[in-house]
Design a protein around this motif. Structure first.
Motif, PDB file in Angstrom:
ATOM      1  N   GLU A  17      -4.830  23.573  13.305  1.00 40.64           N
ATOM      2  CA  GLU A  17      -6.015  22.801  12.422  1.00 40.64           C
ATOM      3  C   GLU A  17      -5.317  22.532  10.868  1.00 40.64           C
ATOM      4  OE1 GLU A  17     -10.341  23.705  10.324  1.00 40.64           O
ATOM      5  OE2 GLU A  17      -9.738  24.816  12.188  1.00 40.64           O
ATOM      6  N   LEU A  18      -5.284  21.277  10.864  1.00 35.68           N
ATOM      7  CA  LEU A  18      -4.829  20.697   9.400  1.00 35.68           C
ATOM      8  C   LEU A  18      -5.647  19.983   8.447  1.00 35.68           C
ATOM      9  CD1 LEU A  18      -1.245  19.124  10.911  1.00 35.68           C
ATOM     10  CD2 LEU A  18      -1.798  21.561   9.840  1.00 35.68           C
ATOM     11  N   HIS A  19      -5.668  20.389   7.317  1.00 34.80           N
ATOM     12  CA  HIS A  19      -6.703  19.661   6.259  1.00 34.80           C
ATOM     13  C   HIS A  19      -5.706  19.105   5.340  1.00 34.80           C
ATOM     14  CE1 HIS A  19     -10.591  21.486   7.786  1.00 34.80           C
ATOM     15  NE2 HIS A  19      -9.656  22.459   8.167  1.00 34.80           N
ATOM     16  N   ALA A  20      -6.109  17.688   4.691  1.00 33.50           N
ATOM     17  CA  ALA A  20      -5.245  16.954   4.174  1.00 33.50           C
ATOM     18  C   ALA A  20      -6.042  15.941   3.296  1.00 33.50           C
ATOM     19  CB  ALA A  20      -4.094  16.201   4.891  1.00 33.50           C
ATOM     20  N   VAL A  21      -5.434  15.600   2.149  1.00 31.06           N
ATOM     21  CA  VAL A  21      -6.055  14.264   1.692  1.00 31.06           C
ATOM     22  C   VAL A  21      -5.203  13.213   1.185  1.00 31.06           C
ATOM     23  CG1 VAL A  21      -5.253  15.274  -0.826  1.00 31.06           C
ATOM     24  CG2 VAL A  21      -7.039  13.757  -0.680  1.00 31.06           C
ATOM     25  N   MET A  22      -5.673  12.071   1.682  1.00 28.46           N
ATOM     26  CA  MET A  22      -4.857  10.864   1.783  1.00 28.46           C
ATOM     27  C   MET A  22      -5.141  10.029   0.459  1.00 28.46           C
ATOM     28  SD  MET A  22      -5.028   7.754   4.561  1.00 28.46           S
ATOM     29  CE  MET A  22      -4.439   8.866   5.766  1.00 28.46           C
ATOM     30  N   GLN A  23      -4.028   9.658  -0.240  1.00 29.93           N
ATOM     31  CA  GLN A  23      -4.070   9.167  -1.572  1.00 29.93           C
ATOM     32  C   GLN A  23      -3.480   7.566  -1.263  1.00 29.93           C
ATOM     33  OE1 GLN A  23      -3.719  12.728  -4.718  1.00 29.93           O
ATOM     34  NE2 GLN A  23      -1.785  12.410  -3.312  1.00 29.93           N
ATOM     35  N   LEU A  24      -4.396   6.680  -1.975  1.00 32.09           N
ATOM     36  CA  LEU A  24      -3.817   5.217  -1.602  1.00 32.09           C
ATOM     37  C   LEU A  24      -3.775   4.656  -2.983  1.00 32.09           C
ATOM     38  CD1 LEU A  24      -4.439   5.703   1.223  1.00 32.09           C
ATOM     39  CD2 LEU A  24      -5.477   3.300   1.463  1.00 32.09           C
ATOM     40  N   VAL A  25      -2.744   3.753  -3.173  1.00 26.97           N
ATOM     41  CA  VAL A  25      -2.597   2.748  -4.420  1.00 26.97           C
ATOM     42  C   VAL A  25      -2.289   1.379  -3.557  1.00 26.97           C
ATOM     43  CG1 VAL A  25      -1.532   2.269  -6.191  1.00 26.97           C
ATOM     44  CG2 VAL A  25      -1.625   4.613  -5.874  1.00 26.97           C
ATOM     45  N   CYS A  26      -3.113   0.531  -3.857  1.00 26.67           N
ATOM     46  CA  CYS A  26      -3.069  -0.733  -3.320  1.00 26.67           C
ATOM     47  C   CYS A  26      -2.881  -1.752  -4.137  1.00 26.67           C
ATOM     48  CB  CYS A  26      -4.328  -1.164  -1.965  1.00 26.67           C
ATOM     49  SG  CYS A  26      -4.743   0.164  -1.098  1.00 26.67           S
ATOM     50  N   CYS A  64       0.761  -1.228  -0.095  1.00 27.17           N
ATOM     51  CA  CYS A  64       0.047  -0.111  -0.050  1.00 27.17           C
ATOM     52  C   CYS A  64       0.745   1.316   0.061  1.00 27.17           C
ATOM     53  CB  CYS A  64      -1.094   0.064   1.351  1.00 27.17           C
ATOM     54  SG  CYS A  64      -1.984   1.415   1.280  1.00 27.17           S
ATOM     55  N   CYS A  65       0.830   1.860  -1.176  1.00 30.45           N
ATOM     56  CA  CYS A  65       1.558   3.168  -1.333  1.00 30.45           C
ATOM     57  C   CYS A  65       0.679   4.508  -0.979  1.00 30.45           C
ATOM     58  CB  CYS A  65       1.993   3.493  -2.336  1.00 30.45           C
ATOM     59  SG  CYS A  65       3.284   2.195  -3.066  1.00 30.45           S
ATOM     60  N   THR A  66       1.102   5.179   0.278  1.00 31.13           N
ATOM     61  CA  THR A  66       0.159   6.129   0.977  1.00 31.13           C
ATOM     62  C   THR A  66       0.861   7.612   0.653  1.00 31.13           C
ATOM     63  OG1 THR A  66      -0.675   4.677   2.270  1.00 31.13           O
ATOM     64  CG2 THR A  66      -1.035   7.012   2.786  1.00 31.13           C
ATOM     65  N   SER A  67       0.290   8.559   0.080  1.00 26.47           N
ATOM     66  CA  SER A  67       1.039   9.889   0.092  1.00 26.47           C
ATOM     67  C   SER A  67      -0.292  10.722   0.605  1.00 26.47           C
ATOM     68  CB  SER A  67       1.295  10.356  -1.161  1.00 26.47           C
ATOM     69  OG  SER A  67       0.100  10.491  -2.086  1.00 26.47           O
ATOM     70  N   ILE A  68       0.068  11.671   1.493  1.00 28.70           N
ATOM     71  CA  ILE A  68      -0.935  12.790   2.026  1.00 28.70           C
ATOM     72  C   ILE A  68      -0.408  14.086   1.728  1.00 28.70           C
ATOM     73  CG2 ILE A  68      -1.596  13.543   4.204  1.00 28.70           C
ATOM     74  CD1 ILE A  68      -1.211  10.972   5.514  1.00 28.70           C
ATOM     75  N   GLU A  69      -1.232  14.613   1.038  1.00 27.83           N
ATOM     76  CA  GLU A  69      -1.211  16.297   0.792  1.00 27.83           C
ATOM     77  C   GLU A  69      -1.798  17.241   1.433  1.00 27.83           C
ATOM     78  OE1 GLU A  69       0.978  17.210  -2.031  1.00 27.83           O
ATOM     79  OE2 GLU A  69       1.655  15.338  -1.778  1.00 27.83           O
ATOM     80  N   LEU A  70      -1.064  18.082   1.973  1.00 29.54           N
ATOM     81  CA  LEU A  70      -1.915  19.177   2.853  1.00 29.54           C
ATOM     82  C   LEU A  70      -2.720  20.135   1.859  1.00 29.54           C
ATOM     83  CD1 LEU A  70      -1.733  20.095   5.939  1.00 29.54           C
ATOM     84  CD2 LEU A  70       0.077  21.892   5.017  1.00 29.54           C
ATOM     85  N   THR A  71      -3.963  20.373   2.482  1.00 29.16           N
ATOM     86  CA  THR A  71      -4.805  21.208   1.751  1.00 29.16           C
ATOM     87  C   THR A  71      -5.132  22.424   2.227  1.00 29.16           C
ATOM     88  OG1 THR A  71      -6.901  20.099   2.581  1.00 29.16           O
ATOM     89  CG2 THR A  71      -5.700  19.109   0.433  1.00 29.16           C
ATOM     90  N   GLY A  72      -4.820  22.522   3.728  1.00 22.12           N
ATOM     91  CA  GLY A  72      -5.103  23.732   4.367  1.00 22.12           C
ATOM     92  C   GLY A  72      -4.488  23.656   5.700  1.00 22.12           C
TER      93      GLY A  72
END
Length: 516
Positions: free
Chosen positions: A298-307, A272-280
């Motif tokens: 306060e952190l906002h992010a999007v977690m992206q998975l490739v399984c 599982c390759c996981t990358s997390i990008e900060l959005t706010g």
């Protein structure tokens, strides 16, 4: 879109009618249709607030990038984001420090031919460098070099196993081969937020103004339970602030755990390759009920998975007919055979010289300058910005670059990097530094599979089998049993049965029975 293998094709005089190779274990998967890296440069200017002193000298620039939107268009993928920088400077009097914040919105467009609206796109944004320039004592300019690595996937369906059907033409034989492949089973993402208050550590000057803050998400574990992936890790914050008690910047770090659950719709996962990008990101220094200072984050992010999961593909590599000429049409495809996540570590120990009139080192800021890979050699550079006090009691700053080298593998691709084990100890005119850089790498090995796509049988020019003896005695050379069966109108099973293992190989002679 289902990929079908067929035996025979329609049309043409004397051709056997349409037949299909049996498709077993039809498996959905995501094919990577595009991987691109683009770099853009953006500049921003800002003026010093009226309440702050003039700029004397830049001490350091701390920056980060946030993902704002990701849209699939008719031409490809459009990415927009925001680069943020905090420029810390020594005032013209050289007796205090202040800062200026700058931000710049940007967009990057990737051309992906024939992309469809249901494609999955993932992006990794990073700031390669941030250069600051003093335009005048009241105005500064910052130039960001931003990199964006885009990966696009589309969902397809493929047969993990293919066989000749039971009602295939008489005399038709197939040779099967297998390959262990790594299939991308799921490409998904999820937005989430982290809200936390951190108490500033005692023993340090109390904060009055927040200069900069940097947030990094570190994934420590990914576990599949049923069809849900549980991702655990920590959000690590590095904060720089000014205090009314001292005239130099103070750094401190905070850490808080996080856990997220994502349903990938699959019950098997090998990597599982996981990358997390900060959005706010929102930070503020607040007063607590007991009169202490705390950081409200306060952190906002999007977690992206490739399984991905390993599967063995069985396919028809060759075929022939004992009754008539047969022409195989093959399809060549390259599949992923790697995708394991590996960790590599680079480290450096160095005694950093400041200048001759250094009396005391006050603060040090560390950032990754660049990472490059050439074959198996990996090199990196780390910038160290040092704020110190001269023997005359004035504030000063200097930048030093520390190089690192290590051995990797030509079959891996660096996906991310983070500083670990940063240790800096002031010692008069020197700073003793130890820094380690952890690299996350993904193996990029692939396997080429040449599978039979269709077989064209020429019924009009069938073989005259009466001219071939029922059994042929052959002195075998380097030919495989498959090649002998193909040449003498037999089958591997018939040859094996006619030549028991204990008797076969006598003077290299083989009995090859005709098979019709």
């Amino acid at each position: 879109m289902e990929k079908k293998l067929r035996v025979g094709i329609l049309g043409g005089t004397g051709m056997v009618g349409q037949r299909f190779i049996s498709l077993l274990e039809n498996h959905p998967w995501f094919e990577e249709i595009s991987r691109q890296t683009k770099k853009v440069q953006e500049s921003a200017e800002s003026v010093v607030p009226d309440t702050d002193d003039d700029i004397g000298r830049i001490a350091t620039v701390q920056s980060y990038v946030m993902l704002k939107s990701k849209d699939i268009t008719s031409r490809g993928v459009l990415i927009s984001g925001e680069a943020v920088a905090s420029l810390l400077y020594i005032t013209e009097s050289q007796e205090s420090m202040s800062f200026v914040r700058l931000s710049k919105s940007f967009s990057v467009e990737y051309e992906v031919p024939d992309i469809e609206s249901d494609a999955a796109a993932q992006i990794k944004l990073s700031i390669l460098s941030t250069e600051a320039r003093v335009i005048n004592p009241r105005k500064v300019s910052v130039t960001f070099e931003i990199s964006g690595e885009l990966s696009c996937y589309k969902q397809e369906s493929i047969s993990i196993e293919s066989r000749l059907p039971e009602n295939a033409c008489r005399g038709l034989h197939a040779r099967y081969e297998s390959a262990e492949l790594m299939f991308t089973d799921a490409v998904c993402e999820k937005t989430f937020a982290v809200n936390e208050q951190f108490s500033f550590p005692g023993g340090k000057p109390k904060p009055s103004r927040l200069v900069s803050s940097r947030a990094e998400f570190v994934v420590s574990d990914s576990q599949l339970i049923g069809t849900k992936v549980i991702v655990k890790g920590s959000a690590e914050l590095a904060v720089c602030y000014l205090s009314d008690e001292v005239n130099y910047p103070v750094r401190t770090e905070f850490c808080t755990p996080f856990s997220q659950i994502i349903d990938i719709g699959e019950e098997c996962m090998d990597s599982c390759c996981t990358s997390i990008e900060l959005t706010g990101a929102y930070f503020d220094i607040i007063d607590t009920v007991n009169g202490d200072k705390a950081l409200d984050a306060e952190l906002h992010a999007v977690m992206q998975l490739v399984c991905r999961s390993r599967k063995r593909m069985t396919y028809i590599a060759d075929a022939y007919s004992n009754l008539m000429p047969a022409e195989c049409r093959r399809q060549s495809c390259r599949y992923d055979a790697g995708s394991e996540v590996q960790k590599l570590k680079l480290a450096a120990d160095e005694r950093i010289s400041i200048v001759e009139d250094c009396a005391d080192v006050l603060s040090a800021f560390v950032s990754v300058a660049h990472i490059s890979q050439e074959q198996t050699k990996i090199s990196a550079a780390v910038n160290v910005d040092v704020v110190y006090r001269s023997t005359q009691g004035q504030l000063a700053a200097v930048r030093r670059s520390i190089g690192m080298e290590g051995e990797g593998s030509a079959s891996v691709r660096i996906s991310s990097a983070r500083l670990t084990d940063v240790y800096l100890r002031p010692d008069g005119q020197y700073v003793d530094g130890h820094m380690a850089l952890e690299l996350s790498c993904v193996s990029v090995g692939s396997v080429e599979v040449r599978r039979v796509d269709s077989i064209e049988l020429d019924e009009e020019n069938g073989f005259d089998l009466s001219q071939y003896p029922a059994v042929t005695l052959v002195r075998a050379g380097d030919e495989t049993m498959w090649e002998l069966a193909k040449e003498y109108h037999s089958s591997v099973e018939k040859i094996s049965a006619a030549n028991p293992a204990e008797d076969a190989g006598s003077a290299g002679l083989l009995l090859i029975p005709k098979c019709v």
